[in-house]
Scaffold this motif. Structure first.
Motif, PDB file in Angstrom:
ATOM      1  N   LYS A 146       0.825  -1.205   0.000  1.00 39.49           N
ATOM      2  CA  LYS A 146       0.000   0.000   0.000  1.00 39.49           C
ATOM      3  C   LYS A 146       0.857   1.251   0.000  1.00 39.49           C
ATOM      4  O   LYS A 146       0.619   2.196  -0.749  1.00 39.49           O
ATOM      5  N   GLU A 147       1.901   1.259   0.859  1.00 36.88           N
ATOM      6  CA  GLU A 147       2.801   2.418   0.912  1.00 36.88           C
ATOM      7  C   GLU A 147       3.518   2.592  -0.417  1.00 36.88           C
ATOM      8  O   GLU A 147       3.709   3.711  -0.900  1.00 36.88           O
ATOM      9  N   CYS A 149       1.121   4.145  -2.924  1.00 36.45           N
ATOM     10  CA  CYS A 149       0.893   5.563  -2.612  1.00 36.45           C
ATOM     11  C   CYS A 149       2.083   6.416  -3.039  1.00 36.45           C
ATOM     12  O   CYS A 149       1.923   7.547  -3.515  1.00 36.45           O
ATOM     13  N   ARG A 150       3.303   5.889  -2.885  1.00 36.06           N
ATOM     14  CA  ARG A 150       4.506   6.636  -3.292  1.00 36.06           C
ATOM     15  C   ARG A 150       4.566   6.803  -4.806  1.00 36.06           C
ATOM     16  O   ARG A 150       5.133   7.766  -5.316  1.00 36.06           O
ATOM     17  N   GLY A 209       2.131   7.516  -6.690  1.00 36.60           N
ATOM     18  CA  GLY A 209       1.273   8.621  -7.097  1.00 36.60           C
ATOM     19  C   GLY A 209       0.546   8.319  -8.399  1.00 36.60           C
ATOM     20  O   GLY A 209       0.010   7.216  -8.593  1.00 36.60           O
ATOM     21  N   ALA A 252       0.729   4.979 -10.424  1.00 40.86           N
ATOM     22  CA  ALA A 252      -0.038   3.785 -10.050  1.00 40.86           C
ATOM     23  C   ALA A 252      -1.172   3.523 -11.040  1.00 40.86           C
ATOM     24  O   ALA A 252      -1.664   2.401 -11.142  1.00 40.86           O
ATOM     25  N   PRO A 291      -7.182   5.803   0.014  1.00 38.95           N
ATOM     26  CA  PRO A 291      -6.269   6.684  -0.729  1.00 38.95           C
ATOM     27  C   PRO A 291      -5.884   6.123  -2.095  1.00 38.95           C
ATOM     28  O   PRO A 291      -5.775   6.879  -3.066  1.00 38.95           O
ATOM     29  N   VAL A 292      -5.668   4.819  -2.192  1.00 40.84           N
ATOM     30  CA  VAL A 292      -5.303   4.231  -3.486  1.00 40.84           C
ATOM     31  C   VAL A 292      -6.475   4.342  -4.455  1.00 40.84           C
ATOM     32  O   VAL A 292      -6.320   4.747  -5.616  1.00 40.84           O
ATOM     33  N   ARG A 296      -8.961   6.438  -4.389  1.00 37.27           N
ATOM     34  CA  ARG A 296      -9.215   7.845  -4.761  1.00 37.27           C
ATOM     35  C   ARG A 296      -8.184   8.337  -5.770  1.00 37.27           C
ATOM     36  O   ARG A 296      -8.507   9.112  -6.677  1.00 37.27           O
ATOM     37  N   GLY A 297      -6.943   7.883  -5.611  1.00 39.61           N
ATOM     38  CA  GLY A 297      -5.917   8.259  -6.591  1.00 39.61           C
ATOM     39  C   GLY A 297      -6.252   7.730  -7.983  1.00 39.61           C
ATOM     40  O   GLY A 297      -6.079   8.433  -8.984  1.00 39.61           O
TER      41      GLY A 297
END
Length: 998
Positions: free
Chosen positions: A241-242, A245-246, A248, A251, A271-272, A274-275
């Motif tokens: 997951k981290e 997220c890194r 951005g 992904a 967060p993933v 939504r990105g």
């Protein structure tokens, strides 16, 4: 102009001493409006110190230039640069604020060495140390020239960045890409996304990992991003997951399988997730792709009812893919809260009906439309009127011939309906040219007949005994390159080099204007531009290709073969964004398979497929079928098909008259949708498989075997694929019946959602559909592809269910019936109200109606009755344009009596559907020669086969706009037209006039 030329050194000296930004603004505006040749002569004769001072003041004064003058500012900057025999890095840095205004051809003239300065040559330094201290958060000292590019990069166009990126590849500067040090990579990061993919793929994992934190914001495209991800993604790391997220925005280029292994999607507001939704909103992630399907699964499994209206809004980009069932679960407050964000989303007709049915009574909508229309009457002059509307309104206004230019300009887009007679009655040449200039400045396109009138009238005026040359002054300089782009083919060879370069610049900025021309016109323009840029039969440089821009796609075979293969390879990314003519595309497909480009297709790997991108469709179907299955995995295929679809839906793609790609797309996905061996069963697709390819890729048997839930999830895609054949439509319709039951129970929104799949219903099932809803009838009427029996069933069912007689159909019902109108027999069509039909003719005439010749004749006859448009002899060109394809039903005798202006009102589609024998009988060679080039290109090979030699020459004459085609040169023009291919003094005057434009 003379004053500026005489005293400019004095003025420049005063400016340097007075530092007056206001005076500088006035002077620059004056220079920007100078003709290019005058400005060039002035600048090149100026003192170098004065030019340097002028440039300095321009930069210090933070000059404000409107967008309309940016091109002229670029030309002024390029001319000023010519004052310096040796361009230095410092000068490049000083000029960097003006780089966004320079043409690509000017950027390519910069020596690559300008990108190098002392900090590059002596090695990179970080905070006084010899090595970069990344762990302390320090950055290397960026070369000043590259720092300038970084600073002003946001204002640069992609093609400018591509041009500068290619300068980095000069081996004498930085060596080969795999040897580029980390410091250089960081310095040129803004240009890396614009490197040709073949060079970007040379970056090693170590090089990529060194810039790990910088890639997410770099703006990489799919091919570049996938290469970066291969080096950055470590699927063995615990905290996936981290890691995601890194990444951005990067992904968004992960495959569903990679996402599943790193961080399974589960939280609709995580967060993933939504990105990824942000990527769907900005177009990076296809709403119809496999990752989007995974996201939709998250939303469905959680249930939309648990989300607040604010949380639901972030899902708007995927709203069309949610179908009906999900919407039905939402509360009215949720739907109302979503309406503002849905205005920008392309909801399906079925969803729109469901939403409006729940939120707004239909009579309120109709009332709202009427009020909105009345409230905006003052904006009529700004509306994009269609050709026939503008012509009709022009007639209604009865514009006097002595109208001033100011009054004409006040008419706005309505002036586009100007008649040829009005133009012909303008006596003064200066006034005439000002009006022409005004017409070409309108946002609406100049209609074909008016364009033909303008050039014929110019030809006539140039041949007058005493042309008004003495009255022509600087006002001619306001005529821009739009008019030159529209120049008839037979005048193109006589354009000056400066004029043709203005056209090339226009095409670079607005390629859609090039695509409005006929293929013959596009090819002639491309070859004329090439003639100006490179000697005949010499290899074409990369600079020439970049200067040609979109014109490259229309080069002929011989010119295309002058492109060196290595230069072609380095320009593949540029070509992906262009419309490619049939000749160029076929030749390009052959060149791609050469050993020094991408090589034999059977030896391709994933890298070659990614380099080719959507240009893979320039290969023959046979060559595509040879690409190994290993090179066309699900991820690669999906990206490639998404890229092609995205291009097809772009402005340029929609205007491009490209070939049909159904067979090539089928060959491309064959390895995925067909069994690996003959003795194996066909794979059964799930919805993700369909999204990764396209519905028409799968056979009827495969569709029939799909899980019902998978089919429902992909129903919108099936309903929107025009490539499905009769058997596939029946199979898909069978799945829909399993889902919703027999057709007699289909609700209106379900019928709307099925769309084209309804063709898969049998005749009895079609009779059972409830068609009294206007929206349902309209949906069926817009479907092209019904059989003649189905057309009859649909229209008969509607009349029976509504209790209407044909004579009671108003224009709303006639419009809603659309294609199905051809289900009425000729004797039934005769009962239609002529007034109501004339109101519906605008829409019906835009369709390629599948009516018989007898049916079209009845429809055309309705228009000449008292309630219609009256006798054909009284029709103006706007009526022929308005009735469109219905004109194909006009009787032979009436067609043969049409005058030039009336003929030029016929739409190209109407011309193409006139039966070949009728076409040959009704139109004389003289009439055919009066066709506009767009009309003449629409004449079909079947129609040409029925024409006499004289008629065929007349059509070719019109296609080439008065210039004989190569196979006709030397033949006599027996039908009495002037031979434009011979030079005449009137033509010389015309070209002289064009020279004054510049």
């Amino acid at each position: 102009m003379e004053l500026l030329a005489c005293f400019s050194p004095v003025l420049w000296d005063l400016l340097q001493r007075e530092k007056s930004v206001w005076a500088l603004q006035i002077l620059v505006q004056a220079y920007l409006h100078m003709p290019p040749e005058n400005l060039q002569q002035l600048v090149l004769s100026a003192e170098r110190e004065a030019a340097q001072g002028f440039l300095t003041l321009m930069l210090q004064g933070k000059l404000q230039v409107p967008p309309s003058e940016e091109q002229a500012l670029g030309r002024l900057t390029a001319l000023l640069l010519q004052r310096y025999p040796r361009l230095t890095s410092q000068l490049f840095i000083d000029l960097s604020p003006l780089i966004p205004f320079l043409a690509v051809s000017d950027l390519m003239r910069f020596p690559p060495s300008l990108l190098v300065n002392d900090s590059v040559q002596q090695g990179y330094r970080g905070s006084g140390e010899n090595s970069l201290e990344e762990d302390k958060g320090l950055r290397p000292i960026t070369p000043h020239s590259l720092a300038a590019i970084r600073d002003y990069g946001p204002g640069m166009r992609p093609e400018q960045k591509e041009a500068l990126a290619k300068r980095l590849l000069a081996p004498e500067l930085f060596g080969e890409v795999p040897a580029w040090p980390q410091e250089l990579l960081w310095a040129v990061l803004p240009l890396l996304p614009h490197l040709p993919l073949e060079n970007f793929l040379q970056l090693s994992p170590h090089q990529i990992q060194a810039l790990e934190d910088s890639w997410p914001a770099a703006g990489l495209g799919p091919g570049h991003a996938r290469h970066v991800l291969r080096s950055l993604v470590n699927q063995s790391v615990q905290d996936g997951k981290e890691q995601v997220c890194r990444l951005g925005p990067l992904a968004c280029f992960l495959s569903p399988e990679e996402l599943q292994s790193l961080v399974p999607l589960s939280d609709p507001m995580g967060p993933v997730e939504r990105g990824l939704l942000e990527c769907a909103a900005n177009g990076t992630l296809s709403p119809e792709g496999r990752v989007a399907y995974e996201l939709l699964g998250v939303l469905r499994s959680s249930g939309g009812a648990v989300l607040s209206p604010r949380e639901l809004r972030v899902w708007a980009p995927l709203f069309p893919q949610l179908g009906l069932r999900f919407l039905q679960e939402l509360s009215e407050p949720q739907l109302r809260a979503m309406l503002p964000v849905l205005q920008g989303a392309s909801v399906t007709p079925a969803q729109a009906v469901l939403l409006l049915g729940r939120l707004l009574p239909r009579h309120d909508l109709l009332q709202l439309d009427s009020l909105a229309l009345l409230a905006n009457r003052r904006h009529y002059r700004e509306l994009p009127w269609s050709e026939q509307q503008a012509q009709f309104l022009w007639k209604k206004m009865q514009v006097p011939t002595n109208l001033t230019l100011r009054n004409l300009q006040a008419l706005g887009t309505l002036a586009g309906g100007m008649s040829c007679e009005f133009l012909q009655q303008i006596n003064s040449m200066v006034d005439f040219l000002e009006v022409v200039h005004m017409i070409y400045q309108l946002p609406t396109r100049v209609r074909g007949s008016l364009r033909a009138c303008i050039w014929a009238e110019l030809q006539r005026r140039m041949a007058m005994p005493e042309p008004e040359w003495t009255t022509l002054g600087p006002e001619l300089n306001g005529l821009d390159s739009k008019l030159l782009l529209d120049l008839p083919i037979q005048l193109m060879d006589r354009l000056s080099n400066e004029s043709i370069m203005l056209v090339v610049e226009l095409v670079q900025r607005a390629p859609e204007q090039l695509l409005a021309l006929t293929p013959l016109h596009q090819a002639a323009l491309a070859e004329r531009a090439l003639q100006n840029l490179a000697p005949k039969e010499t290899p074409l440089s990369g600079e020439v290709l970049e200067t040609l821009g979109p014109l490259v796609g229309f080069l002929g075979i011989e010119s295309t073969r002058q492109i060196p293969l290595q230069i072609l390879l380095s320009h593949l990314s540029q070509l992906q964004g262009f419309c490619l003519g049939e000749t160029f595309a076929t030749e390009l497909g052959w060149l791609l398979l050469q050993e020094s480009v991408l090589g034999k297709p059977e030896l391709w790997s994933q890298d070659e497929v990614e380099q080719a991108g959507r240009l893979v469709f320039t290969l023959s179907t046979e060559a595509i079928s040879l690409i190994p299955r290993e090179a066309l995995g699900p991820e690669t295929l999906e990206r490639l098909l998404e890229k092609q679809q995205s291009w097809e839906q772009s402005t340029v793609g929609q205007l491009c008259r490209g070939p049909q790609l159904a067979a090539k797309k089928a060959a491309l996905v064959a390895g995925l949708v067909r069994p690996a061996a003959e003795d194996l069963p066909e794979p059964v697709p799930n919805c993700a498989d369909v999204r990764g390819t396209f519905p028409a890729a799968w056979s009827a048997a495969q569709i029939a075997e799909m899980e019902l839930s998978d089919f429902e999830d992909c129903l919108t895609l099936f309903a929107g694929d025009p490539g499905l054949g009769p058997e596939e439509l029946r199979a898909a319709m069978g799945k829909a019946k399993q889902l919703w039951g027999p057709p007699r129970g289909f609700r209106p929104e379900q019928i709307l959602q099925l769309g084209r799949l309804l063709i898969g219903l049998g005749d009895r099932e079609l009779q059972e559909l409830i068609l009294v809803d206007w929206g349902v009838l309209s949906t069926l009427g817009q479907i092209d592809g019904w059989s003649s029996t189905q057309l009859r069933v649909v229209v008969s069912s509607f009349l029976r269910q509504s209790g209407r007689h044909v004579s009671h159909l108003d224009f709303i019902h006639l419009t809603a019936l659309g294609y199905t109108l051809c289900g009425l027999r000729p004797e039934e069509l005769q009962h239609i109200s002529s007034w109501e039909f004339s109101q519906a003719a605008l829409f019906l005439g835009s369709l390629h109606l599948q009516c018989s010749e007898e049916q079209l004749e009845v429809l055309a006859h309705l228009l000449v009755l008292p309630g219609g448009f009256g006798p054909i002899s009284n029709w103006g060109p706007e009526i022929f344009t308005e009735i469109g394809t219905i004109a194909a039903g006009i009787p032979d005798l009436a067609l043969s009596a049409l005058l030039r202006g009336q003929i030029q009102g016929l739409t190209p589609l109407a011309i193409s559907i006139i039966p070949p024998p009728k076409f040959a009988v009704v139109f004389s060679p003289t009439q055919l020669s009066s066709l506009t080039s767009t009309q003449a290109v629409a004449v079909t090979p079947e129609q040409m086969a029925f024409l006499s030699p004289e008629q065929r020459r007349a059509v070719a004459w019109a296609q080439h706009e008065g210039k004989e085609s190569p196979e006709q040169q030397g033949r006599s023009t027996a039908w009495g037209l002037q031979d434009w291919s011979q030079p005449s003094w009137s033509l010389v005057l015309t070209i002289s006039f064009l020279g004054h434009l510049l």
